[in-house]
Design a protein around this motif. Sequence first.
Motif, PDB file in Angstrom:
ATOM      1  N   ASP A 183       0.829  -1.214   0.000  1.00 43.81           N
ATOM      2  CA  ASP A 183       0.000   0.000   0.000  1.00 43.81           C
ATOM      3  C   ASP A 183       0.861   1.261   0.000  1.00 43.81           C
ATOM      4  N   GLU A 184       2.013   1.188   0.662  1.00 38.34           N
ATOM      5  CA  GLU A 184       2.889   2.354   0.797  1.00 38.34           C
ATOM      6  C   GLU A 184       3.872   2.493  -0.366  1.00 38.34           C
ATOM      7  N   GLY A 185       3.767   1.624  -1.348  1.00 36.27           N
ATOM      8  CA  GLY A 185       4.602   1.757  -2.539  1.00 36.27           C
ATOM      9  C   GLY A 185       5.805   0.843  -2.598  1.00 36.27           C
ATOM     10  N   ILE A 186       6.013   0.014  -1.592  1.00 32.03           N
ATOM     11  CA  ILE A 186       7.112  -0.950  -1.640  1.00 32.03           C
ATOM     12  C   ILE A 186       6.773  -2.027  -2.667  1.00 32.03           C
ATOM     13  N   ASN A 187       7.678  -2.237  -3.600  1.00 34.01           N
ATOM     14  CA  ASN A 187       7.412  -3.246  -4.631  1.00 34.01           C
ATOM     15  C   ASN A 187       8.550  -4.247  -4.771  1.00 34.01           C
ATOM     16  N   PHE A 188       9.422  -4.306  -3.756  1.00 33.22           N
ATOM     17  CA  PHE A 188      10.513  -5.283  -3.763  1.00 33.22           C
ATOM     18  C   PHE A 188      10.528  -5.978  -2.412  1.00 33.22           C
ATOM     19  N   ILE A 189      10.269  -7.278  -2.434  1.00 31.38           N
ATOM     20  CA  ILE A 189      10.183  -8.059  -1.200  1.00 31.38           C
ATOM     21  C   ILE A 189      11.169  -9.219  -1.284  1.00 31.38           C
ATOM     22  N   ASP A 190      12.028  -9.308  -0.297  1.00 35.19           N
ATOM     23  CA  ASP A 190      13.072 -10.335  -0.262  1.00 35.19           C
ATOM     24  C   ASP A 190      12.721 -11.413   0.755  1.00 35.19           C
ATOM     25  N   THR A 191      12.801 -12.661   0.329  1.00 39.99           N
ATOM     26  CA  THR A 191      12.513 -13.775   1.210  1.00 39.99           C
ATOM     27  C   THR A 191      13.536 -14.879   0.951  1.00 39.99           C
ATOM     28  N   ALA A 192      13.314 -16.065   1.487  1.00 39.59           N
ATOM     29  CA  ALA A 192      14.199 -17.213   1.262  1.00 39.59           C
ATOM     30  C   ALA A 192      13.447 -18.477   1.632  1.00 39.59           C
ATOM     31  N   ASP A 193      13.843 -19.577   1.015  1.00 40.87           N
ATOM     32  CA  ASP A 193      13.146 -20.833   1.298  1.00 40.87           C
ATOM     33  C   ASP A 193      13.344 -21.298   2.732  1.00 40.87           C
ATOM     34  N   VAL A 194      14.475 -20.920   3.347  1.00 43.47           N
ATOM     35  CA  VAL A 194      14.736 -21.375   4.718  1.00 43.47           C
ATOM     36  C   VAL A 194      14.057 -20.517   5.779  1.00 43.47           C
ATOM     37  N   TYR A 195      13.519 -19.373   5.409  1.00 44.85           N
ATOM     38  CA  TYR A 195      12.862 -18.537   6.411  1.00 44.85           C
ATOM     39  C   TYR A 195      11.605 -19.238   6.892  1.00 44.85           C
ATOM     40  N   GLU A 196      11.657 -19.665   8.151  1.00 40.10           N
ATOM     41  CA  GLU A 196      10.545 -20.413   8.756  1.00 40.10           C
ATOM     42  C   GLU A 196      10.134 -21.585   7.872  1.00 40.10           C
ATOM     43  N   ASN A 197      11.151 -22.231   7.270  1.00 33.13           N
ATOM     44  CA  ASN A 197      10.924 -23.463   6.508  1.00 33.13           C
ATOM     45  C   ASN A 197       9.835 -23.301   5.444  1.00 33.13           C
ATOM     46  N   GLY A 198       9.910 -22.207   4.715  1.00 30.47           N
ATOM     47  CA  GLY A 198       8.989 -21.975   3.607  1.00 30.47           C
ATOM     48  C   GLY A 198       7.779 -21.133   3.943  1.00 30.47           C
ATOM     49  N   ARG A 199       7.517 -20.878   5.204  1.00 36.47           N
ATOM     50  CA  ARG A 199       6.310 -20.128   5.568  1.00 36.47           C
ATOM     51  C   ARG A 199       6.403 -18.664   5.138  1.00 36.47           C
ATOM     52  N   SER A 200       7.611 -18.114   5.146  1.00 34.90           N
ATOM     53  CA  SER A 200       7.772 -16.742   4.669  1.00 34.90           C
ATOM     54  C   SER A 200       7.452 -16.671   3.181  1.00 34.90           C
ATOM     55  N   GLU A 201       7.981 -17.594   2.403  1.00 39.86           N
ATOM     56  CA  GLU A 201       7.677 -17.617   0.971  1.00 39.86           C
ATOM     57  C   GLU A 201       6.175 -17.772   0.741  1.00 39.86           C
ATOM     58  N   HIS A 202       5.561 -18.626   1.507  1.00 40.29           N
ATOM     59  CA  HIS A 202       4.116 -18.849   1.357  1.00 40.29           C
ATOM     60  C   HIS A 202       3.344 -17.562   1.628  1.00 40.29           C
ATOM     61  N   ALA A 203       3.703 -16.871   2.706  1.00 44.40           N
ATOM     62  CA  ALA A 203       3.002 -15.633   3.052  1.00 44.40           C
ATOM     63  C   ALA A 203       3.209 -14.571   1.977  1.00 44.40           C
ATOM     64  N   VAL A 204       4.452 -14.448   1.497  1.00 43.21           N
ATOM     65  CA  VAL A 204       4.738 -13.464   0.455  1.00 43.21           C
ATOM     66  C   VAL A 204       3.955 -13.780  -0.809  1.00 43.21           C
ATOM     67  N   GLY A 205       3.972 -15.034  -1.228  1.00 43.35           N
ATOM     68  CA  GLY A 205       3.258 -15.426  -2.436  1.00 43.35           C
ATOM     69  C   GLY A 205       1.760 -15.217  -2.330  1.00 43.35           C
ATOM     70  N   LYS A 206       1.210 -15.540  -1.178  1.00 44.92           N
ATOM     71  CA  LYS A 206      -0.230 -15.384  -0.979  1.00 44.92           C
ATOM     72  C   LYS A 206      -0.650 -13.930  -1.136  1.00 44.92           C
ATOM     73  N   VAL A 207       0.120 -13.028  -0.538  1.00 47.32           N
ATOM     74  CA  VAL A 207      -0.221 -11.609  -0.625  1.00 47.32           C
ATOM     75  C   VAL A 207      -0.025 -11.098  -2.045  1.00 47.32           C
ATOM     76  N   ILE A 208       1.074 -11.450  -2.672  1.00 50.74           N
ATOM     77  CA  ILE A 208       1.333 -10.969  -4.033  1.00 50.74           C
ATOM     78  C   ILE A 208       0.249 -11.448  -4.996  1.00 50.74           C
ATOM     79  N   ARG A 209      -0.199 -12.675  -4.828  1.00 52.32           N
ATOM     80  CA  ARG A 209      -1.247 -13.196  -5.722  1.00 52.32           C
ATOM     81  C   ARG A 209      -2.568 -12.466  -5.536  1.00 52.32           C
TER      82      ARG A 209
END
Length: 328
Positions: A45-71
Motif C-alpha cells: 500500500d505504501e509503494g514498496i514493490n521489492f520483497i526479499d525472502t528465502a526458502d529457509v525462512y521459517e521453513n517456507g512459511r515466509s515464501e508462502h506468506a509473500v506469495g499469498k499476498v502478491i497473488r
Amino acid sequence: MNYRTLGKTGYKVSEIGLGTWQVGGKWGSGFDDQNAEKILNEAIDEGINFIDTADVYENGRSEHAVGKVIRSRSEKVYIATKCGRFIDPHVNEGYRPDVLRGFVEQSLKNTGLDRLDLVQLHCPPPEVYYRPEIFAEFEKMKEEGKIGHLGVSVQKVEEALKAIEYSNVGAVQIIFNMFRHRPSELFFREAKRRNVGIIARVPLASGLLTGKFDKHTEFESGDHRHFNREGEVFDRGETFSGIDYETGLEAVDRLRSIFSDELNLVHIALKWILMFDEVSTVIPGVSKIEQLYSNLKTLGMRDLTDKEMEAVKAVYDELIRPQVHHRW
C-alpha cells in the motif's frame, strides 16, 4: 516512494524494500501468518514493490506468506527469494544443478507463483563461485520461464566480485551499512561498470543502529543476536555486522553525537545507505507494522551533508574498521 533500477534486470524497484526474515514475528518466537500478511499488504500500500525472502525462512512459511499476498494484489511486486541454505552440511559438494533446480521448484510451490522474479544463491561456500555449471543451470531455468533473473547473496566482497564475472548475475545482495563500508570501494565500482544491481541487507546492523539497545538488553534464546555473536551457527558477519556488541554500542553513541537530536538514528542509518547511488534498494527487516512506518519516514529526510558523511567515516575508521574491514 522513490524507485531505482535493479541493474541489468531492468526492474524499477522501491529504494526501500522489505526483508522478511522475521516478518511473521521476532527472531526465535515463531511465525504469525496474520501479522506477516498485515505487514506485507501495508508495505505494498505504501509503494514498496521489492520483497526479499528465502526458502529457509521459517521453513517456507515466509515464501508462502509473500506469495499469498502478491497473488491477491493487482500491483506489480517483485519477489526475490534465495536458495541453497537447506543443503546440509552446507558445503560445496552439496551444490549440484539438480539440487538447486529442486529448490527453485519448491519455492514456486511455496509461493504459488509461475515465475520468480529473482532467485539468489544464498551465501554459498566460496568454491561455488568457481563452478560455471551452477550459474548455467539458472540460465536454463530463466529460458524455461521459471525465474526472471539470477542473483547472489554474499558474505564477502571477494565473493561478490567473483560472482559478477558471470554475465547472468543481475544483482548482488550484500551487507552494507554504517558499520560495513568496504563494499562501497572496489565492488560498487565494478557492479556499476557491469550494470549489476545492489541490494543492501542488514542495514541496521541487526538492530544496533536503531539506537534502542544498551548493555542491559537481553535477547531471546532463539534470537541469533543471542546465540551467534561469535559465528557459532552461521557467519558472524550476519550478527551485528560482525562487530562485538560493546564496540557497537560505543559507536552508536558516537554517531548520535554527530547528528542533531531531532533526527532518528534509524532514518539516518537508512539514509546513509541511500546516499550511494550504486545501491538499488535497501531491505530492512520488519516484525511489526510500526517498524515499517518508521523505515518509510526515511523518504522524507534530507540528504546527509558531506561533513556528516565524513564524520560517520571517522567513527568507522576508528572503532569499526579494525574488526571488520579485512574480514568481509
